[in-house]
Design a protein around this motif. Structure first.
Motif, PDB file in Angstrom:
ATOM      1  N   PHE A  76       0.810  -1.215   0.000  1.00  0.00           N
ATOM      2  CA  PHE A  76       0.000   0.000   0.000  1.00  0.00           C
ATOM      3  C   PHE A  76       0.844   1.266   0.000  1.00  0.00           C
ATOM      4  O   PHE A  76       0.642   2.164  -0.813  1.00  0.00           O
ATOM      5  N   GLY A  77       1.799   1.351   0.926  1.00  0.00           N
ATOM      6  CA  GLY A  77       2.608   2.563   1.027  1.00  0.00           C
ATOM      7  C   GLY A  77       3.406   2.834  -0.226  1.00  0.00           C
ATOM      8  O   GLY A  77       3.470   3.968  -0.711  1.00  0.00           O
ATOM      9  N   HIS A  78       4.021   1.787  -0.778  1.00  0.00           N
ATOM     10  CA  HIS A  78       4.767   1.942  -2.021  1.00  0.00           C
ATOM     11  C   HIS A  78       3.867   2.445  -3.149  1.00  0.00           C
ATOM     12  O   HIS A  78       4.266   3.294  -3.955  1.00  0.00           O
ATOM     13  N   ALA A  79       2.659   1.906  -3.227  1.00  0.00           N
ATOM     14  CA  ALA A  79       1.732   2.301  -4.287  1.00  0.00           C
ATOM     15  C   ALA A  79       1.302   3.757  -4.138  1.00  0.00           C
ATOM     16  O   ALA A  79       1.255   4.509  -5.113  1.00  0.00           O
ATOM     17  N   VAL A  80       0.988   4.160  -2.922  1.00  0.00           N
ATOM     18  CA  VAL A  80       0.582   5.551  -2.704  1.00  0.00           C
ATOM     19  C   VAL A  80       1.728   6.502  -3.020  1.00  0.00           C
ATOM     20  O   VAL A  80       1.536   7.554  -3.651  1.00  0.00           O
ATOM     21  N   LEU A  81       2.934   6.149  -2.593  1.00  0.00           N
ATOM     22  CA  LEU A  81       4.089   6.999  -2.902  1.00  0.00           C
ATOM     23  C   LEU A  81       4.266   7.155  -4.408  1.00  0.00           C
ATOM     24  O   LEU A  81       4.584   8.245  -4.901  1.00  0.00           O
ATOM     25  N   ALA A  82       4.059   6.068  -5.163  1.00  0.00           N
ATOM     26  CA  ALA A  82       4.149   6.155  -6.616  1.00  0.00           C
ATOM     27  C   ALA A  82       3.113   7.127  -7.163  1.00  0.00           C
ATOM     28  O   ALA A  82       3.399   7.920  -8.066  1.00  0.00           O
ATOM     29  N   GLY A  83       1.909   7.080  -6.624  1.00  0.00           N
ATOM     30  CA  GLY A  83       0.871   8.011  -7.064  1.00  0.00           C
ATOM     31  C   GLY A  83       1.175   9.446  -6.698  1.00  0.00           C
ATOM     32  O   GLY A  83       0.915  10.375  -7.481  1.00  0.00           O
ATOM     33  N   LEU A  84       1.732   9.652  -5.519  1.00  0.00           N
ATOM     34  CA  LEU A  84       2.069  11.011  -5.082  1.00  0.00           C
ATOM     35  C   LEU A  84       3.198  11.610  -5.906  1.00  0.00           C
ATOM     36  O   LEU A  84       3.360  12.831  -5.949  1.00  0.00           O
ATOM     37  N   GLU A  85       3.985  10.769  -6.553  1.00  0.00           N
ATOM     38  CA  GLU A  85       5.049  11.261  -7.420  1.00  0.00           C
ATOM     39  C   GLU A  85       4.533  11.617  -8.814  1.00  0.00           C
ATOM     40  O   GLU A  85       5.205  12.330  -9.561  1.00  0.00           O
ATOM     41  N   GLN A  86       3.347  11.124  -9.164  1.00  0.00           N
ATOM     42  CA  GLN A  86       2.893  11.263 -10.545  1.00  0.00           C
ATOM     43  C   GLN A  86       1.588  12.029 -10.730  1.00  0.00           C
ATOM     44  O   GLN A  86       1.148  12.217 -11.859  1.00  0.00           O
TER      45      GLN A  86
END
Length: 261
Positions: A76-86
C-alpha cells in the motif's frame, strides 16, 4: 477554487478487478456533476487478477483515468508513494479502490480547501459521520491507536489512521521525505502536515466495509511500524524546535473549530 483548480484522486489498487469499476464510475460521476476538474490516478500495485485489463477497458469511458504502475515492491505505502510522485493536480486525495470511501465526501474536501485550508481530514468517529459494517476487532484496535496518537500529539483529530484525506500539492512536498513503505504512511502524512505547520480542518465522513476483494491490511505486521512512525514524528515535534515548520505569518497552523465529537 482559486488555488486548487484541479483535484487528483490517487487510488492504490492491488487485485481489485472485481470492484474497481463501480468505484471509479461513482467518483467520476459525482465530480463531473459538481463541475470539479479532476483526474483519477490508479496505481496498479502488481495486480495479477486482470486489474490492468479492466482499467484499459474503462479508459474510453473515463477520459480522466490514468493507470500508472507501482515501480517499487508491492504494498500500500509503495503504491501511494508512486501516485504522489505522478499526480498532476493542485491538490490530491487518497482514495481506496474498494468503495469504502464516499464520493460526496471528496466534494466536501474540495469545498473546504477552497476556504483556504491546506489539508482536509475526514473522521469516521465524529457527529455526522456514518460507519457501516466495521469489523469489531479492527474497531477496537483503531480506537486504541487513535486515542494514543491524539493524546501524544494533543490533537482534536480522532481518526489519524484513515488514509482518506486531502492535501494541497505544497503539503506533499513539504512533508518530504516520507519514510513509510506500508499502511503507516496513512499516519505519517497527516502527522507531518500538522507538525510542520500546515492548516487543516476535520469533517465527518462516511465509511463502508468492502463487499468485494480482500483487505490488504495485516494488523499483526503493522503494529511496530505504526509505533515507529508515530514516535519518529513526535520526536520531530519535540526536538526540532520548529526547524521544519512553515514560517510564521502565513496560513499555517490554522485549525478549524468545526470538528464535532
Amino acid at each position: 477554487m482559486a488555488d486548487a483548480t484541479r483535484l487528483s484522486l490517487v487510488i492504490p489498487a492491488h487485485n481489485e478487478a472485481e470492484g474497481i469499476t463501480p468505484t471509479l464510475r461513482a467518483f467520476s460521476a459525482r465530480l463531473r456533476a459538481e463541475g470539479i476538474p479532476f483526474e483519477l490516478v490508479v496505481v496498479d500495485d502488481h495486480s495479477t487478477d486482470g486489474t490492468a485489463e479492466v482499467l484499459a477497458g474503462l479508459s474510453e469511458e473515463l477520459p480522466e483515468l490514468r493507470r500508472v504502475e507501482n515501480p517499487r515492491p508491492g504494498g500500500f505505502g509503495h503504491a501511494v508513494l508512486a501516485g504522489l510522485e505522478q499526480f498532476n493536480g493542485d491538490a490530491v486525495c487518497i482514495v481506496m479502490a474498494d468503495a469504502s470511501d464516499d464520493p460526496a465526501d471528496v466534494v466536501t474536501y474540495y469545498q473546504r480547501l477552497s476556504e483556504g485550508f491546506d489539508c482536509v481530514f475526514g473522521s469516521r468517529f465524529v457527529r455526522g459521520a456514518k460507519v457501516v459494517d466495521y469489523p469489531r476487532h479492527k474497531l477496537l484496535l483503531n480506537r486504541l491507536a487513535n486515542t494514543f496518537i491524539r493524546l501524544l500529539f494533543g490533537l482534536r483529530l480522532n481518526d489519524t489512521t484513515n488514509a482518506f484525506k486531502c492535501y494541497r500539492r505544497g503539503v506533499i512536498a513539504g512533508c518530504q521525505p516520507l519514510l513509510s513503505k506500508h499502511f503507516n504512511l496513512t499516519v505519517e502524512l497527516p502527522l507531518k502536515a500538522i507538525v510542520r505547520g500546515y492548516s487543516y480542518t476535520v469533517v465527518p465522513i462516511n465509511w463502508y466495509n468492502r463487499t468485494t476483494g480482500v483487505s490488504k491490511l495485516k494488523l499483526k505486521e503493522m503494529g511496530s511500524r505504526y509505533l515507529f512512525i508515530v514516535l519518529y514524528v513526535w520526536l520531530e515535534k519535540v526536538l526540532s524546535r520548529g526547524d521544519y515548520s512553515r514560517r510564521s505569518g502565513d496560513a499555517s497552523g490554522r485549525v478549524s473549530g468545526d470538528v464535532r465529537r
